[in-house]
Design a protein around this motif. Structure first.
Motif, PDB file in Angstrom:
ATOM      1  N   THR A 174      90.895   4.929   8.879  1.00  0.00           N
ATOM      2  CA  THR A 174      90.752   3.470   8.825  1.00  0.00           C
ATOM      3  C   THR A 174      89.621   3.016   7.915  1.00  0.00           C
ATOM      4  OG1 THR A 174      89.286   3.481  10.747  1.00  0.00           O
ATOM      5  CG2 THR A 174      91.653   3.195  11.157  1.00  0.00           C
ATOM      6  N   THR A 175      89.135   3.887   7.079  1.00  0.00           N
ATOM      7  CA  THR A 175      88.056   3.519   6.163  1.00  0.00           C
ATOM      8  C   THR A 175      88.424   2.243   5.391  1.00  0.00           C
ATOM      9  OG1 THR A 175      87.605   5.846   5.879  1.00  0.00           O
ATOM     10  CG2 THR A 175      86.558   4.359   4.307  1.00  0.00           C
ATOM     11  N   GLY A 176      87.518   1.292   5.402  1.00  0.00           N
ATOM     12  CA  GLY A 176      87.746   0.069   4.642  1.00  0.00           C
ATOM     13  C   GLY A 176      88.476  -1.020   5.397  1.00  0.00           C
ATOM     14  N   ALA A 177      89.056  -0.699   6.554  1.00  0.00           N
ATOM     15  CA  ALA A 177      89.787  -1.718   7.313  1.00  0.00           C
ATOM     16  C   ALA A 177      88.826  -2.774   7.851  1.00  0.00           C
ATOM     17  CB  ALA A 177      90.540  -1.060   8.468  1.00  0.00           C
ATOM     18  N   ASP A 178      89.309  -4.027   7.939  1.00  0.00           N
ATOM     19  CA  ASP A 178      88.420  -5.079   8.439  1.00  0.00           C
ATOM     20  C   ASP A 178      88.456  -5.119   9.971  1.00  0.00           C
ATOM     21  OD1 ASP A 178      90.677  -6.469   9.214  1.00  0.00           O
ATOM     22  OD2 ASP A 178      90.632  -7.837   7.508  1.00  0.00           O
ATOM     23  N   GLU A 179      87.527  -5.934  10.513  1.00  0.00           N
ATOM     24  CA  GLU A 179      87.310  -5.956  11.959  1.00  0.00           C
ATOM     25  C   GLU A 179      88.573  -6.349  12.724  1.00  0.00           C
ATOM     26  OE1 GLU A 179      83.427  -7.765  12.654  1.00  0.00           O
ATOM     27  OE2 GLU A 179      84.132  -8.345  14.649  1.00  0.00           O
ATOM     28  N   ARG A 180      89.275  -7.360  12.210  1.00  0.00           N
ATOM     29  CA  ARG A 180      90.467  -7.834  12.916  1.00  0.00           C
ATOM     30  C   ARG A 180      91.562  -6.763  12.954  1.00  0.00           C
ATOM     31  NH1 ARG A 180      92.998 -13.737  11.970  1.00  0.00           N
ATOM     32  NH2 ARG A 180      90.863 -14.179  12.556  1.00  0.00           N
ATOM     33  N   THR A 181      91.754  -6.074  11.839  1.00  0.00           N
ATOM     34  CA  THR A 181      92.754  -4.998  11.785  1.00  0.00           C
ATOM     35  C   THR A 181      92.372  -3.874  12.746  1.00  0.00           C
ATOM     36  OG1 THR A 181      93.025  -5.547   9.454  1.00  0.00           O
ATOM     37  CG2 THR A 181      93.997  -3.460  10.207  1.00  0.00           C
ATOM     38  N   LEU A 182      91.092  -3.549  12.766  1.00  0.00           N
ATOM     39  CA  LEU A 182      90.628  -2.472  13.653  1.00  0.00           C
ATOM     40  C   LEU A 182      90.818  -2.833  15.120  1.00  0.00           C
ATOM     41  CD1 LEU A 182      87.346  -1.476  11.785  1.00  0.00           C
ATOM     42  CD2 LEU A 182      89.413  -0.071  12.037  1.00  0.00           C
ATOM     43  N   ALA A 183      90.530  -4.109  15.463  1.00  0.00           N
ATOM     44  CA  ALA A 183      90.642  -4.530  16.866  1.00  0.00           C
ATOM     45  C   ALA A 183      92.059  -4.322  17.384  1.00  0.00           C
ATOM     46  CB  ALA A 183      90.213  -5.986  17.018  1.00  0.00           C
ATOM     47  N   GLU A 184      93.038  -4.464  16.488  1.00  0.00           N
ATOM     48  CA  GLU A 184      94.430  -4.292  16.915  1.00  0.00           C
ATOM     49  C   GLU A 184      94.766  -2.841  17.250  1.00  0.00           C
ATOM     50  OE1 GLU A 184      96.750  -6.052  13.826  1.00  0.00           O
ATOM     51  OE2 GLU A 184      96.084  -8.098  14.304  1.00  0.00           O
ATOM     52  N   LEU A 185      93.937  -1.912  16.752  1.00  0.00           N
ATOM     53  CA  LEU A 185      94.192  -0.490  17.020  1.00  0.00           C
ATOM     54  C   LEU A 185      93.594  -0.017  18.344  1.00  0.00           C
ATOM     55  CD1 LEU A 185      93.275   1.009  13.519  1.00  0.00           C
ATOM     56  CD2 LEU A 185      95.569   0.545  14.404  1.00  0.00           C
ATOM     57  N   VAL A 186      92.631  -0.794  18.860  1.00  0.00           N
ATOM     58  CA  VAL A 186      91.847  -0.324  20.006  1.00  0.00           C
ATOM     59  C   VAL A 186      92.633  -0.541  21.297  1.00  0.00           C
ATOM     60  CG1 VAL A 186      89.686  -0.580  21.275  1.00  0.00           C
ATOM     61  CG2 VAL A 186      89.710  -0.882  18.790  1.00  0.00           C
ATOM     62  N   THR A 187      92.833   0.523  22.062  1.00  0.00           N
ATOM     63  CA  THR A 187      93.621   0.417  23.293  1.00  0.00           C
ATOM     64  C   THR A 187      92.728   0.399  24.531  1.00  0.00           C
ATOM     65  OG1 THR A 187      93.809   2.813  23.556  1.00  0.00           O
ATOM     66  CG2 THR A 187      95.509   1.712  22.214  1.00  0.00           C
ATOM     67  N   ARG A 188      93.283  -0.183  25.583  1.00  0.00           N
ATOM     68  CA  ARG A 188      92.619  -0.170  26.894  1.00  0.00           C
ATOM     69  C   ARG A 188      92.270   1.262  27.298  1.00  0.00           C
ATOM     70  NH1 ARG A 188      96.910  -1.122  31.151  1.00  0.00           N
ATOM     71  NH2 ARG A 188      97.219   1.074  30.719  1.00  0.00           N
ATOM     72  N   ASP A 189      93.249   2.165  27.186  1.00  0.00           N
ATOM     73  CA  ASP A 189      93.039   3.529  27.670  1.00  0.00           C
ATOM     74  C   ASP A 189      91.906   4.233  26.929  1.00  0.00           C
ATOM     75  OD1 ASP A 189      95.120   2.908  29.288  1.00  0.00           O
ATOM     76  OD2 ASP A 189      96.456   4.505  28.604  1.00  0.00           O
ATOM     77  N   ALA A 190      91.765   3.939  25.631  1.00  0.00           N
ATOM     78  CA  ALA A 190      90.681   4.559  24.863  1.00  0.00           C
ATOM     79  C   ALA A 190      89.330   4.034  25.343  1.00  0.00           C
ATOM     80  CB  ALA A 190      90.849   4.286  23.376  1.00  0.00           C
ATOM     81  N   MET A 191      89.289   2.774  25.810  1.00  0.00           N
ATOM     82  CA  MET A 191      88.022   2.197  26.276  1.00  0.00           C
ATOM     83  C   MET A 191      87.693   2.619  27.711  1.00  0.00           C
ATOM     84  SD  MET A 191      88.028  -1.589  24.489  1.00  0.00           S
ATOM     85  CE  MET A 191      89.738  -2.053  24.865  1.00  0.00           C
ATOM     86  N   ILE A 192      88.668   3.180  28.431  1.00  0.00           N
ATOM     87  CA  ILE A 192      88.389   3.818  29.726  1.00  0.00           C
ATOM     88  C   ILE A 192      88.035   5.289  29.489  1.00  0.00           C
ATOM     89  CG2 ILE A 192      89.305   4.332  32.025  1.00  0.00           C
ATOM     90  CD1 ILE A 192      91.333   2.078  31.650  1.00  0.00           C
ATOM     91  N   GLY A 193      88.564   5.849  28.403  1.00  0.00           N
ATOM     92  CA  GLY A 193      88.253   7.227  28.051  1.00  0.00           C
ATOM     93  C   GLY A 193      89.366   8.220  28.341  1.00  0.00           C
ATOM     94  N   VAL A 194      90.588   7.732  28.602  1.00  0.00           N
ATOM     95  CA  VAL A 194      91.701   8.665  28.850  1.00  0.00           C
ATOM     96  C   VAL A 194      92.580   8.842  27.606  1.00  0.00           C
ATOM     97  CG1 VAL A 194      91.737   8.227  31.334  1.00  0.00           C
ATOM     98  CG2 VAL A 194      93.214   6.877  29.812  1.00  0.00           C
ATOM     99  N   ALA A 195      92.165   8.278  26.494  1.00  0.00           N
ATOM    100  CA  ALA A 195      92.945   8.422  25.257  1.00  0.00           C
ATOM    101  C   ALA A 195      91.994   8.376  24.065  1.00  0.00           C
ATOM    102  CB  ALA A 195      93.982   7.299  25.142  1.00  0.00           C
ATOM    103  N   ARG A 196      92.481   8.908  22.953  1.00  0.00           N
ATOM    104  CA  ARG A 196      91.827   8.700  21.669  1.00  0.00           C
ATOM    105  C   ARG A 196      92.606   7.618  20.933  1.00  0.00           C
ATOM    106  NH1 ARG A 196      91.521  14.459  20.827  1.00  0.00           N
ATOM    107  NH2 ARG A 196      89.409  15.207  21.165  1.00  0.00           N
ATOM    108  N   ILE A 197      92.047   7.161  19.827  1.00  0.00           N
ATOM    109  CA  ILE A 197      92.777   6.192  19.013  1.00  0.00           C
ATOM    110  C   ILE A 197      93.290   6.893  17.767  1.00  0.00           C
ATOM    111  CG2 ILE A 197      92.605   4.078  17.665  1.00  0.00           C
ATOM    112  CD1 ILE A 197      90.469   3.214  19.753  1.00  0.00           C
ATOM    113  N   ASP A 198      94.598   6.891  17.630  1.00  0.00           N
ATOM    114  CA  ASP A 198      95.216   7.479  16.450  1.00  0.00           C
ATOM    115  C   ASP A 198      95.583   6.363  15.496  1.00  0.00           C
ATOM    116  OD1 ASP A 198      95.177  10.071  17.606  1.00  0.00           O
ATOM    117  OD2 ASP A 198      96.869   9.456  18.852  1.00  0.00           O
ATOM    118  N   ALA A 199      95.457   6.639  14.231  1.00  0.00           N
ATOM    119  CA  ALA A 199      95.861   5.632  13.237  1.00  0.00           C
ATOM    120  C   ALA A 199      96.379   6.341  12.009  1.00  0.00           C
ATOM    121  CB  ALA A 199      94.693   4.731  12.874  1.00  0.00           C
TER     122      ALA A 199
END
Lengths: 199, 194
Positions: A174-199
């Motif tokens: 995701t190098t170079g991606a802007d904040e809004r684009t990145l926010a769309e990739l972030v999942t609930r499960d990754a923020m609990i810690g049961v997943a990684r974020i793939d892109a």
């Protein structure tokens, strides 16, 4: 899984009991049925993991914000106008290739509502609450996340009023991606810690 | 109290975890029970520690069978029953649990501490699986209302809270998974220097 979903017909005794409690609290003047509808709508639409995703995306794109977030989660999250019940004190823990953090509440189901909304069913399930502290690697593998043996696993049991948010690793692609684009990739499960974020 | 709610490390629930997307509420009554429970505590009819303890006091079969929002409903019903059907708002008006403390913290980051072998019949936030165990202080969180008395109308008695990290082997023995730890937020009364 629990038996939470077995009795959802209209004669569910819990529905009848809820109606009785609503009548009592409305009669006592503590709330109106219209106000209940409004609050429900807010939790169904406004309060949810999108808030947490904004926090994570900002931390990924703004090193100074990331430093503030890891040093004082409550204040840095409040900078984005996010706060409220079950977010009185927030601690943000960062996942790296060396350390993987995952959140649970073994005693009830405490969860950081202002950043993630209300918890998913599996987070409240006795299986998750009992097992993730004893065998975190096995539980994570059931979510499809297999950790390297060299990666340290840190489970955080939110047993007091402090609530935790995981700052996931930013995908290298995701190098170079802007904040809004990145926010769309972030999942609930990754923020609990049961997943990684793939892109 | 030792009971069904204190699930950390229990072997009673071996089911695999399967991820799924879902709605916030599965039925209308769940949403209304959620709001009504928050209304009850928000109006100061009870504090959050009494609310959690009333959940713990539910029959174990009800605790499991009624599900998460069913437990919330059962907790409020139980507290109203305790009060002979009376609903008394305004008893608890301060919902924030953080408190400024004059007394300095007894422990510092990196101190090695041991949890007490403390098994009270009432409410506690010391999970069974970390009793009588040795860990390292990771974070200091300042002062917080003490749930063990606040749940029983015995006052706020705020104390310092610490994140304490326990190694997997300390908790589960030689069969623990490698390089895993659990960090638990604990009140000062639960701890002593190791």
């Amino acid at each position: 899984m629990t038996h939470e979903h077995e009795h959802e017909h209209e004669h569910d005794p819990r529905a009848i009991r809820t109606e009785a409690l609503e009548r009592l609290l409305v009669d006592q003047g503590l709330i109106t049925s219209a106000a209940i509808d409004t609050i429900i709508e807010r939790y169904e639409t406004d309060v949810g993991p999108l808030n947490g995703a904004r926090v994570v995306a900002k931390a990924w794109t703004d090193p100074e914000y990331r430093a503030r977030l890891l040093a004082d989660g409550t204040t840095a999250i409040a900078e984005l106008g996010i706060g409220g019940p079950q977010g009185e004190k927030m601690v943000v823990v960062e996942n790296t290739p060396a350390v993987h953090n995952v959140i649970v509440c073994t005693l009830c189901s405490c969860y950081p509502w202002p950043v993630l909304g209300l918890p998913p069913a599996w987070y409240k399930d006795p299986a998750y609450r009992s097992r993730v502290v004893r065998e975190p690697r096995k539980v994570l593998s059931e979510f499809g996340l297999t950790l390297d043996d060299n990666t340290e696993v840190r489970v955080w049991d939110s047993s007091a009023e402090i609530r935790y948010l995981v700052l996931p690793e930013r995908p290298a692609s995701t190098t170079g991606a802007d904040e809004r684009t990145l926010a769309e990739l972030v999942t609930r499960d990754a923020m609990i810690g049961v997943a990684r974020i793939d892109a | 109290m030792d009971g069904i709610h204190d699930m950390g490390g229990s072997h009673d629930f071996p089911a695999s975890l399967t991820e799924r997307d879902e709605k916030v509420f599965h039925a209308e009554w769940e949403a209304r029970a959620f709001v009504l429970s928050n209304t009850f505590t928000g109006a100061g009819c009870a504090n959050v520690d009494q609310f959690r303890h009333a959940i713990e006091r539910l029959d174990p079969e009800v605790y499991i069978g009624d599900g998460y929002f069913g437990r919330w409903l059962g907790s409020v019903e139980l507290m109203i029953t305790d009060a002979n059907g009376q609903v008394a708002p305004g008893r608890y008006t301060e919902h924030r649990a953080a408190r400024e403390l004059v007394a300095p913290p007894l422990f510092a980051v990196d101190d090695i501490v041991k949890t007490k072998n403390y098994n009270p019949p009432g409410h506690t936030r010391l999970p069974g699986y970390v009793r009588n165990r040795t860990g390292r202080v990771e974070l200091l969180h300042g002062g917080w209302v003490y749930p063990d008395t606040h749940a029983h109308h015995e006052g706020e008695n705020p104390e310092h809270v610490y994140s304490v990290r326990f190694d997997g082997n300390e908790l589960w023995g030689a069969d623990a998974e490698p390089s895993a730890s659990v960090t638990v937020d604990l009140f000062e009364s639960y701890l002593e220097l190791a």
